[in-house]
Write a protein that holds these residues in place. Structure first.
Motif, PDB file in Angstrom:
ATOM      1  N   THR A   1       0.832  -1.199   0.000  1.00  0.00           N
ATOM      2  CA  THR A   1       0.000   0.000   0.000  1.00  0.00           C
ATOM      3  C   THR A   1       0.876   1.262   0.000  1.00  0.00           C
ATOM      4  OG1 THR A   1      -0.171   0.066   2.391  1.00  0.00           O
ATOM      5  CG2 THR A   1      -1.919  -1.116   1.193  1.00  0.00           C
ATOM      6  N   LEU A   2       0.288   2.329  -0.467  1.00  0.00           N
ATOM      7  CA  LEU A   2       0.969   3.616  -0.524  1.00  0.00           C
ATOM      8  C   LEU A   2       0.578   4.460   0.687  1.00  0.00           C
ATOM      9  CD1 LEU A   2       0.203   4.223  -4.291  1.00  0.00           C
ATOM     10  CD2 LEU A   2       2.351   3.422  -3.311  1.00  0.00           C
ATOM     11  N   VAL A   3       1.346   5.499   0.954  1.00  0.00           N
ATOM     12  CA  VAL A   3       1.092   6.380   2.098  1.00  0.00           C
ATOM     13  C   VAL A   3      -0.114   7.273   1.808  1.00  0.00           C
ATOM     14  CG1 VAL A   3       2.035   8.239   3.507  1.00  0.00           C
ATOM     15  CG2 VAL A   3       3.516   6.363   2.759  1.00  0.00           C
TER      16      VAL A   3
ATOM     17  N   HIS B   1      -2.091  10.607   2.446  1.00  0.00           N
ATOM     18  CA  HIS B   1      -1.921  11.970   2.962  1.00  0.00           C
ATOM     19  C   HIS B   1      -3.257  12.529   3.449  1.00  0.00           C
ATOM     20  CE1 HIS B   1       2.218  12.248   1.576  1.00  0.00           C
ATOM     21  NE2 HIS B   1       1.810  11.623   0.499  1.00  0.00           N
TER      22      HIS B   1
ATOM     23  N   THR C   1      -6.614  10.018  -0.703  1.00  0.00           N
ATOM     24  CA  THR C   1      -5.386   9.558  -1.354  1.00  0.00           C
ATOM     25  C   THR C   1      -5.550   8.110  -1.806  1.00  0.00           C
ATOM     26  OG1 THR C   1      -4.022  10.966   0.071  1.00  0.00           O
ATOM     27  CG2 THR C   1      -2.907   9.177  -1.057  1.00  0.00           C
TER      28      THR C   1
ATOM     29  N   THR D   1      -4.334   4.638  -2.213  1.00  0.00           N
ATOM     30  CA  THR D   1      -3.290   3.850  -1.555  1.00  0.00           C
ATOM     31  C   THR D   1      -3.239   2.415  -2.059  1.00  0.00           C
ATOM     32  OG1 THR D   1      -4.793   3.301   0.251  1.00  0.00           O
ATOM     33  CG2 THR D   1      -3.366   5.224   0.564  1.00  0.00           C
ATOM     34  N   ASP D   2      -4.225   2.010  -2.831  1.00  0.00           N
ATOM     35  CA  ASP D   2      -4.295   0.660  -3.363  1.00  0.00           C
ATOM     36  C   ASP D   2      -3.632   0.624  -4.743  1.00  0.00           C
ATOM     37  OD1 ASP D   2      -5.592  -2.143  -3.424  1.00  0.00           O
ATOM     38  OD2 ASP D   2      -6.269  -1.191  -5.297  1.00  0.00           O
ATOM     39  N   ARG D   3      -2.715  -0.316  -4.949  1.00  0.00           N
ATOM     40  CA  ARG D   3      -1.958  -0.403  -6.204  1.00  0.00           C
ATOM     41  C   ARG D   3      -2.869  -0.574  -7.416  1.00  0.00           C
ATOM     42  NH1 ARG D   3       0.922  -3.621  -9.796  1.00  0.00           N
ATOM     43  NH2 ARG D   3       3.103  -3.071 -10.065  1.00  0.00           N
TER      44      ARG D   3
ATOM     45  N   LEU E   1      -4.665   2.585  -8.202  1.00  0.00           N
ATOM     46  CA  LEU E   1      -3.730   3.526  -8.805  1.00  0.00           C
ATOM     47  C   LEU E   1      -3.504   3.204 -10.279  1.00  0.00           C
ATOM     48  CD1 LEU E   1      -1.750   5.893  -8.625  1.00  0.00           C
ATOM     49  CD2 LEU E   1      -0.010   4.252  -7.862  1.00  0.00           C
TER      50      LEU E   1
END
Length: 112
Positions: free
Chosen positions: A1-3, A5, A9, A11-13, A16
């Motif tokens: 997962t991504l950070v 903010h 935002t 956060t799921d690949r 994205l």
């Protein structure tokens, strides 16, 4: 997962990757408070002759003024501006003397 903010935002690949495919399809990206909750906007790439990004045109504002329904029109403005900048840059590189004039008051050959 991504950070994350903010709460919006991505956060799921997979989400994205889906968003990136949509960006490529429409020619501009959107932001609906993904970095700062109150800022919304659009961005379009300035592409060189090899279709590689060399810059960006962005239109941003507070979310209560840059609303969801305005994003397509603003995206079109950003992509049109990015395309014009790219065309002027390419014309300038072909004819450094500046066959493509910039706006009034700009340097000969364009504003860049």
């Amino acid at each position: 997962t991504l950070v994350a903010h903010t709460a919006t935002t991505i956060t799921d690949r997979e989400q994205l990757l889906t968003e990136l495919a949509a960006v490529r399809e429409r020619g501009y990206s959107t932001c609906r408070g993904e970095l700062e909750t109150h800022l919304h906007g659009v961005s379009a790439p300035i592409l060189n002759g090899d279709a590689r990004p060399v810059g960006v045109v962005s239109i941003w504002g507070p979310g209560n003024r840059v609303t969801e329904d305005r994003l397509p029109a603003l995206g079109l403005l950003a992509t049109d501006a990015a395309r014009e900048i790219a065309e002027r840059q390419r014309a300038r590189s072909v004819n450094p003397a500046g066959a493509t004039p910039g706006p009034p008051g700009s340097r000969p050959g364009g504003p860049w």
